[in-house]
Motif scaffolding. Structure first.
Motif, mmCIF file in Angstrom:
data_model
loop_
_atom_site.group_PDB
_atom_site.id
_atom_site.type_symbol
_atom_site.label_atom_id
_atom_site.label_comp_id
_atom_site.label_asym_id
_atom_site.label_seq_id
_atom_site.Cartn_x
_atom_site.Cartn_y
_atom_site.Cartn_z
ATOM 1 N N ARG A 193 0.725 -1.495 -2.309
ATOM 2 C CA ARG A 193 -0.811 -1.045 -2.547
ATOM 3 C C ARG A 193 -0.547 0.575 -2.756
ATOM 4 N NH1 ARG A 193 -4.532 -4.172 2.027
ATOM 5 N NH2 ARG A 193 -4.496 -6.132 0.882
ATOM 6 N N PRO A 194 -1.113 1.195 -3.777
ATOM 7 C CA PRO A 194 -0.705 2.559 -4.051
ATOM 8 C C PRO A 194 -1.317 3.633 -2.769
ATOM 9 C CG PRO A 194 -1.774 1.477 -5.987
ATOM 10 C CD PRO A 194 -1.633 0.404 -4.961
ATOM 11 N N GLU A 195 -2.393 2.929 -2.260
ATOM 12 C CA GLU A 195 -2.930 3.923 -1.264
ATOM 13 C C GLU A 195 -2.209 3.957 -0.107
ATOM 14 O OE1 GLU A 195 -4.069 1.239 -2.119
ATOM 15 O OE2 GLU A 195 -4.963 0.137 -0.115
ATOM 16 N N ARG A 196 -1.290 2.977 0.198
ATOM 17 C CA ARG A 196 -0.310 2.950 1.469
ATOM 18 C C ARG A 196 0.839 3.491 0.752
ATOM 19 N NH1 ARG A 196 -1.882 0.580 5.966
ATOM 20 N NH2 ARG A 196 0.184 0.496 6.580
ATOM 21 N N TYR A 197 1.645 3.043 -0.112
ATOM 22 C CA TYR A 197 3.009 3.537 -0.637
ATOM 23 C C TYR A 197 3.157 5.056 -1.020
ATOM 24 C CZ TYR A 197 2.373 2.191 -5.712
ATOM 25 O OH TYR A 197 2.043 2.032 -6.981
ATOM 26 N N GLU A 198 2.011 5.483 -1.546
ATOM 27 C CA GLU A 198 2.011 6.884 -1.891
ATOM 28 C C GLU A 198 2.190 7.789 -0.816
ATOM 29 O OE1 GLU A 198 -1.679 7.129 -4.405
ATOM 30 O OE2 GLU A 198 -0.426 6.383 -6.003
ATOM 31 N N LYS A 199 1.614 7.416 0.570
ATOM 32 C CA LYS A 199 1.641 8.148 1.558
ATOM 33 C C LYS A 199 3.412 7.804 2.383
ATOM 34 C CE LYS A 199 -2.523 8.038 3.813
ATOM 35 N NZ LYS A 199 -3.455 7.418 4.840
ATOM 36 N N ALA A 237 14.941 6.921 6.047
ATOM 37 C CA ALA A 237 14.884 5.648 6.690
ATOM 38 C C ALA A 237 14.926 4.681 5.308
ATOM 39 C CB ALA A 237 13.539 5.263 7.080
ATOM 40 N N ASP A 238 15.368 3.547 5.695
ATOM 41 C CA ASP A 238 15.413 2.216 4.680
ATOM 42 C C ASP A 238 13.941 1.931 4.812
ATOM 43 O OD1 ASP A 238 17.948 2.738 4.148
ATOM 44 O OD2 ASP A 238 18.691 0.632 4.758
ATOM 45 N N PHE A 239 13.205 0.978 3.979
ATOM 46 C CA PHE A 239 12.381 0.224 4.086
ATOM 47 C C PHE A 239 12.156 -1.017 3.535
ATOM 48 C CE2 PHE A 239 11.391 2.244 -0.160
ATOM 49 C CZ PHE A 239 10.506 1.365 -0.664
ATOM 50 N N ILE A 240 11.280 -1.861 3.955
ATOM 51 C CA ILE A 240 10.975 -3.175 3.706
ATOM 52 C C ILE A 240 9.673 -3.002 2.881
ATOM 53 C CG2 ILE A 240 10.335 -5.520 4.377
ATOM 54 C CD1 ILE A 240 11.664 -5.110 7.093
ATOM 55 N N ALA A 241 10.061 -3.574 1.411
ATOM 56 C CA ALA A 241 8.994 -3.469 0.586
ATOM 57 C C ALA A 241 8.417 -4.688 0.519
ATOM 58 C CB ALA A 241 9.811 -3.170 -0.815
ATOM 59 N N LEU A 242 7.050 -4.883 0.955
ATOM 60 C CA LEU A 242 6.378 -6.123 1.167
ATOM 61 C C LEU A 242 5.700 -6.654 -0.050
ATOM 62 C CD1 LEU A 242 5.874 -8.448 3.667
ATOM 63 C CD2 LEU A 242 3.720 -6.984 4.068
ATOM 64 N N GLU A 253 -4.423 -7.600 -4.069
ATOM 65 C CA GLU A 253 -5.209 -8.672 -3.867
ATOM 66 C C GLU A 253 -4.644 -9.529 -2.827
ATOM 67 O OE1 GLU A 253 -5.588 -9.490 -8.203
ATOM 68 O OE2 GLU A 253 -6.500 -7.191 -7.520
ATOM 69 N N GLY A 254 -3.662 -9.148 -1.963
ATOM 70 C CA GLY A 254 -3.150 -10.043 -0.726
ATOM 71 C C GLY A 254 -2.017 -10.694 -1.374
ATOM 72 N N LEU A 255 -1.625 -11.992 -1.050
ATOM 73 C CA LEU A 255 -0.496 -12.574 -1.504
ATOM 74 C C LEU A 255 -0.512 -13.031 -2.872
ATOM 75 C CD1 LEU A 255 1.786 -14.254 0.263
ATOM 76 C CD2 LEU A 255 0.281 -16.528 -0.320
#
Ligand code: THG
Length: 294
Positions: free
Chosen positions: A105-111, A121-126, A131-133
């Motif tokens: 979600r752009p508003e989250r991953y942009e931060k 840090a490594d990260f888990i790309a969920l 729109e969810g799942l």
């Protein structure tokens, strides 16, 4: 198969209470137990932690690192400030810490992608989008590419990204369980060099507790065959850990045979149960809570 211990978790009564009361003892005992059981990473799961996550996470990181300084940690909460506060106090481990997780979600991953870059840090790309799942493997793939481009753009290489296609319970969404296997198969070509992980125990959510281990174990073997690099798992499931570390080729062999559409000849009740469970997961047999008895 790299194992990430799931049970340092706010949902557990003992750990939830220790988080709340800032009682280090149960947390340090849990961390030492996970190390002893062979976990490669420990997931610190605070849940949403909306109110005090930014204070709790750094405290838990320091509390755990006092007793297991050599085990890398996954910081698991939807509270972004809590993750950053944890990374700030994190003492370097042989492997980098793991941000669990960054949604598509752009508003989250942009931060959060710049944060991963700043703290190495490594990260888990969920694979959880606006729109969810995702509905199928193609939607999963689209979200994966979006996150990979954003990370690469920020200078993060694929080896630092752990894709999580999202595991769903087999007793409600059998087709989603297959979709994740298909996504896993595509990932190697789509994101060369990337890693992968998943919340394995989600697959058996809602199943009777005595049947959860064999579901988790069987699904793990299937995912491993398609290149799954790691799983978030129950450290107390010693059979799962044994299989994950490659000590049960007999079990892997019969599950692979079912995946290939064969009827493997098996001589023990133990192996027969894995054959039956593989058929349930693949949808050859309809799910019911008594599949081992039929
Ligand atoms: N992907 C990523 N992170 C995740 C998940 C995921 N983190 C959370 C979760 N899913 C994985 N962790 C757990 C932790 C516990 C359980 C399942 C998944 C679990 N616990 C038992 C239960 O609820 O019955 C016991 C709880 C208790 O101790 O009381 O099933 O998908 N990236």
């Amino acid at each position: 198969m790299i194992l990430i211990g799931e049970s340092l978790n706010v949902m557990s009564k003992k750990i939830g209470k220790a988080f709340k009361e800032r009682d280090p003892k149960p947390i340090q005992e849990e961390a030492l137990m996970q190390k002893e059981k062979g976990m490669d990473y420990i997931d610190i799961n605070l849940g949403p932690a909306k109110k005090d996550g930014h204070e709790l996470m750094p405290w838990v990181v320091q509390t755990v690192q006092e007793v297991v300084p050599d085990i890398p940690l996954a910081l698991d909460t939807s509270n972004i400030d809590a993750i950053e506060a944890g990374l700030k106090v994190y003492q370097a481990t042989p492997q980098p810490p793991l941000i669990n997780s960054i949604m598509a979600r752009p508003e989250r991953y942009e931060k959060m992608i710049p944060m991963a870059a700043e703290y190495n840090a490594d990260f888990i790309a969920l694979m959880w989008g606006p729109e969810g799942l995702p509905r199928d493997e193609n939607e999963r793939a689209a979200l994966a590419v979006e996150l990979m481009y954003a990370a690469n753009e920020a200078g993060i290489e694929n080896e630092h990204i752990w894709f999580d296609g999202v595991v769903t319970p087999v007793n409600v969404q059998q087709d989603q369980v297959m979709s994740l296997l298909n996504f896993q198969m595509m990932l190697g070509d789509m994101a060369p060099g990337a890693r992968s992980t998943c919340g394995l125990s989600n697959v058996s959510n809602g199943a009777p507790s005595h049947l959860r281990p064999i579901l988790n174990q069987t699904y793990m073997v299937m995912l491993k065959r398609y290149g799954m690099y790691s799983v978030i798992s129950d450290p107390l499931d010693e059979q799962l850990t044994d299989i994950a570390k490659g000590n049960r080729p007999d079990i892997e062999e019969v599950i692979y045979a079912v995946m290939d559409g064969e009827e493997p000849e098996v001589s023990t009740k133990e192996l027969t149960d894995y054959v039956k469970t593989a058929k349930v997961i693949l949808g050859h047999t309809l799910y019911s809570d008594s599949w081992l008895e039929v």
